[in-house]
Each structure stands twice: as C-alpha cells, then as structure tokens.
Design a protein around this motif. Structure first.
Motif, short mmCIF file in Angstrom:
data_model
loop_
_atom_site.label_atom_id
_atom_site.label_comp_id
_atom_site.label_asym_id
_atom_site.label_seq_id
_atom_site.Cartn_x
_atom_site.Cartn_y
_atom_site.Cartn_z
N ASP A 98 0.82 -1.21 0.00
CA ASP A 98 0.00 0.00 0.00
C ASP A 98 0.86 1.27 0.00
OD1 ASP A 98 -2.26 -1.55 0.02
OD2 ASP A 98 -2.64 -1.32 2.17
N SER A 99 2.06 1.17 0.57
CA SER A 99 2.94 2.34 0.64
C SER A 99 3.34 2.85 -0.74
CB SER A 99 4.20 2.01 1.45
OG SER A 99 4.89 0.91 0.89
N MET A 100 3.26 1.98 -1.77
CA MET A 100 3.58 2.43 -3.12
C MET A 100 2.60 3.52 -3.58
SD MET A 100 6.29 1.28 -4.49
CE MET A 100 5.89 2.06 -6.05
N PHE A 101 1.38 3.44 -3.09
CA PHE A 101 0.39 4.42 -3.51
C PHE A 101 0.65 5.79 -2.89
CE2 PHE A 101 -1.28 0.49 -4.81
CZ PHE A 101 -2.18 0.74 -5.84
N ASP A 102 1.31 5.79 -1.71
CA ASP A 102 1.77 7.05 -1.13
C ASP A 102 2.87 7.66 -2.00
OD1 ASP A 102 0.04 6.73 1.06
OD2 ASP A 102 1.54 5.54 2.15
N ILE A 103 3.71 6.81 -2.56
CA ILE A 103 4.78 7.29 -3.45
C ILE A 103 4.19 7.85 -4.73
CG2 ILE A 103 6.80 6.59 -4.81
CD1 ILE A 103 7.36 4.48 -2.64
N TYR A 104 3.19 7.15 -5.28
CA TYR A 104 2.53 7.65 -6.49
C TYR A 104 1.94 9.04 -6.26
CZ TYR A 104 2.57 2.70 -7.97
OH TYR A 104 2.94 1.43 -8.31
N LEU A 105 1.27 9.20 -5.12
CA LEU A 105 0.63 10.48 -4.82
C LEU A 105 1.68 11.57 -4.61
CD1 LEU A 105 -2.02 11.96 -4.36
CD2 LEU A 105 -1.91 11.29 -1.94
N GLU A 106 2.78 11.21 -3.94
CA GLU A 106 3.85 12.18 -3.73
C GLU A 106 4.48 12.58 -5.07
OE1 GLU A 106 7.92 12.71 -1.01
OE2 GLU A 106 6.68 10.91 -0.82
N PHE A 107 4.67 11.60 -5.94
CA PHE A 107 5.19 11.89 -7.29
C PHE A 107 4.27 12.88 -8.00
CE2 PHE A 107 4.12 10.93 -11.70
CZ PHE A 107 5.30 11.27 -12.34
N TYR A 108 2.98 12.59 -7.98
CA TYR A 108 2.02 13.46 -8.67
C TYR A 108 2.05 14.87 -8.10
CZ TYR A 108 -2.39 15.65 -9.87
OH TYR A 108 -3.34 16.55 -10.29
N ASN A 109 2.05 14.99 -6.78
CA ASN A 109 2.04 16.31 -6.15
C ASN A 109 3.31 17.09 -6.46
OD1 ASN A 109 -0.53 16.19 -5.00
ND2 ASN A 109 0.22 15.09 -3.20
N LYS A 110 4.45 16.40 -6.50
CA LYS A 110 5.71 17.08 -6.86
C LYS A 110 5.64 17.60 -8.29
CE LYS A 110 9.74 15.41 -5.64
NZ LYS A 110 10.33 16.37 -4.68
N PHE A 111 5.09 16.79 -9.19
CA PHE A 111 4.96 17.23 -10.57
C PHE A 111 4.01 18.43 -10.67
CE2 PHE A 111 2.99 17.26 -14.75
CZ PHE A 111 4.10 17.17 -15.58
N LEU A 112 2.86 18.31 -10.00
CA LEU A 112 1.87 19.38 -10.01
C LEU A 112 2.47 20.68 -9.47
CD1 LEU A 112 -1.18 20.04 -10.49
CD2 LEU A 112 -1.53 19.45 -8.07
N ASN A 113 3.21 20.59 -8.37
CA ASN A 113 3.75 21.78 -7.73
C ASN A 113 4.80 22.47 -8.59
OD1 ASN A 113 2.11 21.44 -5.50
ND2 ASN A 113 3.63 20.28 -4.34
N ILE A 114 5.66 21.68 -9.22
CA ILE A 114 6.74 22.29 -10.01
C ILE A 114 6.19 22.95 -11.27
CG2 ILE A 114 7.39 20.28 -11.42
CD1 ILE A 114 10.32 21.05 -10.90
N ILE A 115 5.14 22.37 -11.84
CA ILE A 115 4.52 23.00 -13.01
C ILE A 115 3.76 24.25 -12.60
CG2 ILE A 115 2.79 22.72 -14.83
CD1 ILE A 115 5.40 21.23 -15.37
#
Length: 386
Positions: A98-115
C-alpha cells in the motif's frame, strides 16, 4: 489559418523533403513509466521486465527531470495543457505494498507543484494506465480521485493473458471502474487483428461508449510474427465499420474527414512532435528509441546516424509519407494518416494504402449511422458491463 509550428531551424538530410506536418495545439503529452516491474509478460511488449527494482528516490526525482528537460519547449509552444500519462510496468498489481500508492501520490504532487510554480496557467490532465489484472481496486480508485485523474486500460486478445483467471480479473476491473475509464488501448498485432475480425467476444462486447485507442505495432525482435500488413489494417477497420465500432478513435477521425466538406484541418494520428516519453532522466521524442530494441537503421535506413531529438519527427514523417505514397494521394492535405514508425520499418511492405481503401467504404449510410451513434453518445451516458 492553421497555426503550424516553425521548423525552419530543423536540419534534415538534403535528400529528404522537410514537410511542415504539425499544427501547434498548445498541448504536450508526457508518458512516464515509473518502473519496469510487471505482473504480466505480454509476448509483444517492448519492455523486457527484467528490472524488478522499484526506487522511491528515482521516482520522486522524475518531476524535476521532466521539468528541466521540457521547460524550454513549454515556453516555445506556449503550452496551456499537459497530458500526464503514468504507467509501468504495472502500477497496481496486488503484490505491491500500500505504501507504493503514497509514493505515487507524492510523485504526482511534486509534478503538479513544479509545473504550477513555474507555469501557473497550465492545466494538467492525468491518466493512470494499467493492464487491469489486479483485485485491490479500492486503493486504485482512491488514488485516481486524489489526483483528479482518469483511468485507462489496455487489452489484447492474443499474447497478453496466460491464464483464464487473468481475463476474468480484467473484466471485473473494467466493470468496477466503468465510470472512470478514459479509454482502452489495443495493439494491432497480426494475431490480434485476426482475433478481432473473427469476433473476439470481449472486444465485441465492449460498450461503444468507451473510446478505443489504437497502438500501432512497433517492430521488435520476432517482429515477423507480430507485424500486420496493409490488408490486416484494412480488414480491421472494415470490421469496425460493419460492427459500428465508431468509438475507435482513429476510425472516427477518418469518418470526420469524409463528413467535413470544407476540409478543415484534422489532428494527425501521428502527433509525436508533442508526445514525449520519460526515459533515463530525460524526455525523448524518438519512437524507435523508446519502443524498440532493434537498430535505428532498420527504421531510418541510411539516415540513421543523422537522426537527432531535434529532427527525428520530421525525418520519420517525411520517410513515412514517401514510403506510403501520401504526397500523390488526393486525400493528402487533410487525411489524419497513420503512425509513421510502424510504416518506415524496413520489414513493413506497403501495397495499397488501407486508409485510402477505407474511404471508399465510408458511405452515406455509414455516416448516418455514425451521426446517430454520436448523438446518442453525447446525450446518454450508458455503459454495458461484461
């Protein structure tokens, strides 16, 4: 007037005509495989899945690497939308913690924030891609909703599923996510086309409200077994017409071309100038490098050593247009055409263009059926479970 991108600075070999092929649509597609590990091993897949390593650090470094790789193109093309397509390997198979889904969400948020920090007016449309063979579906739905994203499935009747239970799991996933499915992607291998035109029950039973996206086969080792020919492609499209599969995105483009008497510009099927894939720390355009293990010479011939990231799309499209014979075709100026990397491969032997042949079968009767389907699709949201 159609706003084509400026390719005046692009250098191509002098023997190749430099054709202004791409309209600037102010949109970029970025496909991001987070890792290679997968629970399936499709016979025709361009990934070998030997690398079962999943690195959180590497995944979370990707957003900044994408930004560094594409920030100048975003400015140049005045991008207003980014289509972020995230896949693997397989992102969602049950053995992943389940912790992989936390990584996916963190990845998405990092991408969203930098854009958003650097380009605050850009909209991001996110799609999570999957082979559908998983049962822990609640955590997937939670991720999709948390990212405001969509869900896309892949399907192939031959060379994908090795067990009957995998097919049943896929069907259950389809039914579970029916309201979230953006599209279903299929790969046109010779074997799969033969299965489709002989009424594959799953494909035949899919709701015609769900868009079907075609992936044209890119040659890889053992390509002789998988590569379709012009007749295969034509027969697939004819089968779709006969069964009113107007939800096949590419088929709909061809029908729109026949309807549009004013011949307005239609988006090309090969839109690779605006479709990047993340690979080894950077974003690349060259389809042969991102989807084939075969030498570039088998695609670009004597020009292989002259191909760069700056000119690969122009060289690929020009070689494809010449090999296909498009420049002398009466449909040339407005036809949506096809995927060029599948055509320029030296093992693909062109005969009579399947699209040109198809146009003769898009009759007034077909157009009327299409218009009825289009009206129903726009006004009624109704999907049939399998």
């Amino acid at each position: 007037m159609t706003n084509f991108i400026d390719i005046s600075s692009v250098k191509v070999p002098k023997e190749i005509p430099k054709i202004n092929f791409y309209k600037n649509q102010n949109s970029l597609e970025i496909s991001v495989p987070l890792f290679e590990y997968c629970n399936l091993n499709c016979d025709f897949c361009f990934e070998n899945h030997n690398n079962k390593t999943i690195s959180k650090k590497q995944i979370l470094n990707i957003p900044s690497q994408i930004f560094d790789s594409l920030k100048e193109k975003i400015k140049e093309y005045q991008i207003s939308e980014i289509k972020l397509r995230i896949w693997g390997g397989e992102l969602f198979f049950d053995e992943l913690a389940d912790s992989m889904f936390d990584i996916y969400l963190e990845f998405y948020n990092k991408f969203l924030n930098i854009i958003q920090k650097n380009f605050p007016n850009i909209k991001i449309k996110t799609t999570w891609l999957s082979n559908g063979v998983f049962t822990k579906r609640d955590r997937v739905k939670k991720l999709i909703k948390s990212t405001g994203g969509n869900f896309a499935l892949s399907y192939d009747p031959v060379g994908r599923f090795k067990k009957a239970e995998e097919i049943e799991t896929w069907k259950e996933t389809l039914n579970y996510f029916e309201e979230d499915i953006e599209s279903i992607s299929i790969t046109l291998t010779k074997e799969s086309v033969n299965k489709y035109i002989n009424n594959d029950p799953i494909f035949l039973g899919l709701s015609n409200k769900i868009p079907i996206s075609l992936s044209y086969y890119t040659a890889n080792p053992n390509w002789e077994k998988y590569i379709p020919d012009d007749d295969d492609i034509f027969n697939f499209y004819i089968w779709c017409l006969e069964h009113e599969k107007f939800n096949v995105i590419e088929l709909e483009l061809f029908i729109k071309y026949k309807i549009d008497t004013e011949r307005q510009y239609l988006q090309k099927i090969c839109d690779c100038k605006f479709a990047y894939q993340y690979q080894n720390g950077q974003c690349i355009l060259d389809c042969t490098k991102r989807a084939s293990y075969l030498p570039g010479k088998m695609f670009y011939g004597k020009y292989a050593d002259m191909v760069t990231e700056e000119n690969c799309t122009e060289i690929k499209c020009s070689l494809g247009l010449l090999k296909r014979g498009c420049l002398t075709c009466e449909h040339y100026e407005h036809c949506p055409m096809t995927c060029w990397v599948s055509i320029i491969f030296d093992g693909y032997k062109t005969t009579v263009c399947p699209i040109k042949r198809l146009y003769e079968h898009i009759t007034d009767d077909v157009i009327q059926k299409y218009l009825i389907w289009r009206k129903n699709k726009d006004n009624v949201k109704n999907r049939t479970s399998l």
